[in-house]
Design a protein around this motif. Sequence first.
Motif, short mmCIF file in Angstrom:
data_model
loop_
_atom_site.label_atom_id
_atom_site.label_comp_id
_atom_site.label_asym_id
_atom_site.label_seq_id
_atom_site.Cartn_x
_atom_site.Cartn_y
_atom_site.Cartn_z
N ALA A 40 86.43 35.30 94.54
CA ALA A 40 86.45 34.63 95.84
C ALA A 40 86.03 35.58 96.96
CB ALA A 40 87.83 34.04 96.12
N LEU A 41 84.98 36.36 96.69
CA LEU A 41 84.50 37.34 97.65
C LEU A 41 83.87 36.64 98.85
CD1 LEU A 41 84.60 40.45 97.33
CD2 LEU A 41 82.18 40.35 96.78
N GLU A 42 84.36 36.93 100.02
CA GLU A 42 83.80 36.39 101.27
C GLU A 42 82.56 37.20 101.65
OE1 GLU A 42 85.10 33.83 103.09
OE2 GLU A 42 86.71 33.51 101.64
N SER A 43 81.72 36.63 102.49
CA SER A 43 80.48 37.32 102.86
C SER A 43 80.76 38.67 103.53
CB SER A 43 79.62 36.44 103.76
OG SER A 43 80.32 36.08 104.92
N ILE A 44 81.77 38.75 104.36
CA ILE A 44 82.09 40.02 105.02
C ILE A 44 82.57 41.04 104.00
CG2 ILE A 44 84.46 39.43 105.65
CD1 ILE A 44 82.01 41.34 107.88
N GLU A 45 83.26 40.58 102.96
CA GLU A 45 83.69 41.48 101.89
C GLU A 45 82.50 41.96 101.06
OE1 GLU A 45 88.18 39.82 101.00
OE2 GLU A 45 86.47 38.69 100.23
N PHE A 46 81.52 41.06 100.86
CA PHE A 46 80.32 41.46 100.13
C PHE A 46 79.58 42.54 100.89
CE2 PHE A 46 75.87 41.32 98.95
CZ PHE A 46 75.96 41.45 97.57
N VAL A 47 79.50 42.40 102.20
CA VAL A 47 78.83 43.41 103.03
C VAL A 47 79.57 44.74 102.92
CG1 VAL A 47 78.25 44.06 105.40
CG2 VAL A 47 77.79 41.73 104.60
N ALA A 48 80.90 44.71 102.94
CA ALA A 48 81.69 45.93 102.79
C ALA A 48 81.46 46.55 101.40
CB ALA A 48 83.17 45.65 103.02
N LEU A 49 81.40 45.72 100.37
CA LEU A 49 81.12 46.19 99.02
C LEU A 49 79.73 46.83 98.96
CD1 LEU A 49 81.76 46.33 95.95
CD2 LEU A 49 80.79 44.02 95.78
N ALA A 50 78.76 46.15 99.53
CA ALA A 50 77.39 46.67 99.55
C ALA A 50 77.33 48.02 100.25
CB ALA A 50 76.46 45.67 100.24
N GLU A 51 78.04 48.16 101.34
CA GLU A 51 78.05 49.42 102.08
C GLU A 51 78.65 50.55 101.24
OE1 GLU A 51 76.65 51.61 104.88
OE2 GLU A 51 76.23 49.47 104.77
N ARG A 56 77.61 55.30 97.81
CA ARG A 56 77.77 55.96 96.52
C ARG A 56 76.43 56.28 95.87
NH1 ARG A 56 77.40 58.29 92.45
NH2 ARG A 56 78.63 58.14 90.57
N TYR A 57 75.49 55.33 95.90
CA TYR A 57 74.24 55.47 95.15
C TYR A 57 73.01 55.73 96.01
CZ TYR A 57 76.81 53.84 91.09
OH TYR A 57 77.71 53.72 90.06
N GLY A 58 73.10 55.58 97.31
CA GLY A 58 71.95 55.82 98.17
C GLY A 58 71.33 54.53 98.68
N ALA A 59 70.45 54.68 99.63
CA ALA A 59 69.86 53.54 100.33
C ALA A 59 69.01 52.65 99.44
CB ALA A 59 69.03 54.02 101.52
N ALA A 60 68.48 53.19 98.35
CA ALA A 60 67.65 52.37 97.46
C ALA A 60 68.46 51.28 96.78
CB ALA A 60 66.97 53.24 96.41
N VAL A 61 69.75 51.49 96.65
CA VAL A 61 70.64 50.49 96.06
C VAL A 61 71.17 49.65 97.21
CG1 VAL A 61 72.80 50.13 94.81
CG2 VAL A 61 71.24 51.95 94.11
N ASP A 62 70.54 48.52 97.44
CA ASP A 62 70.89 47.69 98.59
C ASP A 62 71.22 46.27 98.14
OD1 ASP A 62 71.23 46.53 101.04
OD2 ASP A 62 69.19 46.89 101.74
N PRO A 63 72.50 46.02 97.82
CA PRO A 63 72.89 44.67 97.38
C PRO A 63 72.60 43.58 98.41
CG PRO A 63 74.59 46.25 96.82
CD PRO A 63 73.61 46.95 97.71
N VAL A 64 72.61 43.91 99.68
CA VAL A 64 72.29 42.91 100.70
C VAL A 64 70.83 42.47 100.56
CG1 VAL A 64 72.11 42.48 103.19
CG2 VAL A 64 74.10 43.70 102.28
N ALA A 65 69.93 43.41 100.29
CA ALA A 65 68.53 43.05 100.07
C ALA A 65 68.39 42.21 98.80
CB ALA A 65 67.68 44.31 99.97
N LEU A 66 69.22 42.48 97.81
CA LEU A 66 69.20 41.68 96.57
C LEU A 66 69.45 40.22 96.87
CD1 LEU A 66 69.30 41.36 93.43
CD2 LEU A 66 71.75 41.88 93.61
N VAL A 67 70.49 39.92 97.64
CA VAL A 67 70.81 38.52 97.92
C VAL A 67 69.90 37.90 98.95
CG1 VAL A 67 73.23 38.77 97.23
CG2 VAL A 67 72.61 39.02 99.63
N ALA A 68 69.20 38.71 99.72
CA ALA A 68 68.31 38.17 100.75
C ALA A 68 67.22 37.28 100.16
CB ALA A 68 67.69 39.31 101.56
#
Length: 116
Positions: A40-51, A56-68
């Motif tokens: 039940a991850l909320e969008s704001i929680e997903f952004v926090a997770l992505a950050e 941890r892994y660097g800018a190339a790992v961008d989960p927000v870009a994945l969902v975009a």
Amino acid sequence: MARADGVLSEVVRALVDVVGDDFLMEVEVGPETALNGALALESIEFVALAERLRHRYGAAVDPVALVAGMDLDQIAGMTVGDLVEHIESRLGSLSGAGSSSEGSALAGSRKSPAEV
């Protein structure tokens, strides 16, 4: 597989940071665990997770870009495993470019959002 397990462990650790271990104690988190469903991850929680994962892994790992590039059904069905595959794929592409960043030896085959 040990490296994939390491990425999975890092994603679970980041999820604990975002939603708290009290919540995750009630849910067994694995590759098939849906971010929107079981967690039940909320969008704001997903952004926090992505950050946290970018840190941890660097800018190339961008989960927000994945969902975009995904439609709403794809986003709603996204799993922990999808996120792990994305990270492995991005780290693998860095390895191919000659990067020496931590974990860059990981390789994965991530479908583009259009292929999912």
